[in-house]
Structure formats: structure tokens, C-alpha cells
Design a protein around this motif. Structure first.
Motif, PDB file in Angstrom:
ATOM      1  N   GLY A  83     -14.555   3.823   2.219  1.00  0.00           N
ATOM      2  CA  GLY A  83     -13.508   2.881   2.609  1.00  0.00           C
ATOM      3  C   GLY A  83     -13.975   1.939   3.700  1.00  0.00           C
ATOM      4  N   ARG A  84     -14.748   2.465   4.652  1.00  0.00           N
ATOM      5  CA  ARG A  84     -15.273   1.636   5.733  1.00  0.00           C
ATOM      6  C   ARG A  84     -16.204   0.559   5.184  1.00  0.00           C
ATOM      7  N   ASP A  85     -17.069   0.940   4.245  1.00  0.00           N
ATOM      8  CA  ASP A  85     -17.977  -0.039   3.645  1.00  0.00           C
ATOM      9  C   ASP A  85     -17.215  -1.092   2.843  1.00  0.00           C
ATOM     10  N   GLN A  86     -16.172  -0.681   2.133  1.00  0.00           N
ATOM     11  CA  GLN A  86     -15.361  -1.648   1.385  1.00  0.00           C
ATOM     12  C   GLN A  86     -14.684  -2.630   2.333  1.00  0.00           C
ATOM     13  N   ARG A  87     -14.104  -2.132   3.422  1.00  0.00           N
ATOM     14  CA  ARG A  87     -13.431  -3.014   4.378  1.00  0.00           C
ATOM     15  C   ARG A  87     -14.420  -3.965   5.023  1.00  0.00           C
ATOM     16  N   GLU A  88     -15.612  -3.461   5.351  1.00  0.00           N
ATOM     17  CA  GLU A  88     -16.631  -4.311   5.971  1.00  0.00           C
ATOM     18  C   GLU A  88     -17.080  -5.409   5.008  1.00  0.00           C
ATOM     19  N   ALA A 106     -15.354  -6.647   2.471  1.00  0.00           N
ATOM     20  CA  ALA A 106     -14.246  -7.599   2.290  1.00  0.00           C
ATOM     21  C   ALA A 106     -14.142  -8.539   3.493  1.00  0.00           C
ATOM     22  N   ARG A 107     -14.326  -8.001   4.692  1.00  0.00           N
ATOM     23  CA  ARG A 107     -14.282  -8.825   5.906  1.00  0.00           C
ATOM     24  C   ARG A 107     -15.418  -9.843   5.909  1.00  0.00           C
ATOM     25  N   ARG A 152     -14.663 -12.572   3.343  1.00  0.00           N
ATOM     26  CA  ARG A 152     -13.641 -13.503   3.840  1.00  0.00           C
ATOM     27  C   ARG A 152     -14.213 -14.436   4.903  1.00  0.00           C
ATOM     28  N   ARG A 212       0.830  -1.200   0.000  1.00  0.00           N
ATOM     29  CA  ARG A 212       0.000   0.000   0.000  1.00  0.00           C
ATOM     30  C   ARG A 212       0.864   1.248   0.000  1.00  0.00           C
TER      31      ARG A 212
END
Length: 122
Positions: free
Chosen positions: A83-88, A90-91, A94, A62
């Protein structure tokens, strides 16, 4: 003592002091230049090792984020939420994939959240 001997003595002392300071300054500059060359060599080797290590990574390393000092508050807030929604997401993906892979039951909240995001499990 005669007056000219005092002038000669002080002239000699000033010249010797200036020569000593010049010699010390020369040694300092020479050592500083050697230190800078060594630092440049170490930095080049580090950059090469970093590039070699980064080439074996599947995800790219990064990059540093741009400073957000002059970013408008509304844009910074929307970037943060995006970004928060993307990370959530992706989590969540996974976690669902891991539970599928291990044969464990899914959490109902994960399934409902995935359906709300348009992801269907099964």
C-alpha cells in the motif's frame, strides 16, 4: 384502628404504588419506541443522502478496512509495504503530471524514481 383497616390501607398503598410504577414504565417504553422510530427515520434519510452524495463522486467512497487482529505479522507488513508503494507511485505520478500541466521543470529525483518504477516521462 382495627387490624383490618391497616391491611386495607397497606394493600391500597401497594396497589397504588404498583399502578404508578406501571404507568411510568408504560410512558418510558412508549417514549423509547417513538425515539427508536425517529432514529430509524433519520438513519434512513442519512443513508439515502449518503448514497446520493456518493453517486456523484468519481472515486468510490473507501470502505472500512477489515480488522487485522488475527492477520499474521508477515502478511500485515507486506500489505503495508504494498500500500505504501502504491501511494508513493500515485503521488509521484500526480506530481509529474501537475508539473507537466503547469509547465514547471521536473525534479531530477522524481524523474529518476519514475524511471526506477518503469514510468518514463516524455
Amino acid at each position: 384502628m382495627l387490624w383490618w383497616s391497616w391491611v386495607l390501607l397497606w394493600t391500597l398503598l401497594v396497589l397504588l404504588g404498583a399502578a404508578f410504577l406501571g404507568l411510568m414504565l408504560w410512558r418510558l417504553v412508549r417514549n423509547l419506541l417513538a425515539l427508536l422510530r425517529e432514529t430509524e427515520t433519520v438513519a434512513g434519510e442519512f443513508a439515502q443522502r449518503w448514497d446520493d452524495a456518493a453517486s456523484g463522486v468519481q472515486r468510490p467512497v473507501r470502505a472500512a478496512p477489515e480488522p487485522a487482529l488475527f492477520t499474521p505479522v508477515g502478511q500485515a507488513l507486506s500489505d503495508y509495504r504494498f500500500g505504501r508503494d502504491q501511494r508513493e507511485t500515485a503521488r509521484l505520478t500526480r506530481r509529474i503530471e501537475r508539473k507537466d500541466r503547469m509547465g514547471q521543470p521536473q525534479r531530477i529525483s522524481d524523474i529518476r524514481r519514475a524511471e526506477r518504477k518503469g514510468m518514463f516521462n516524455g
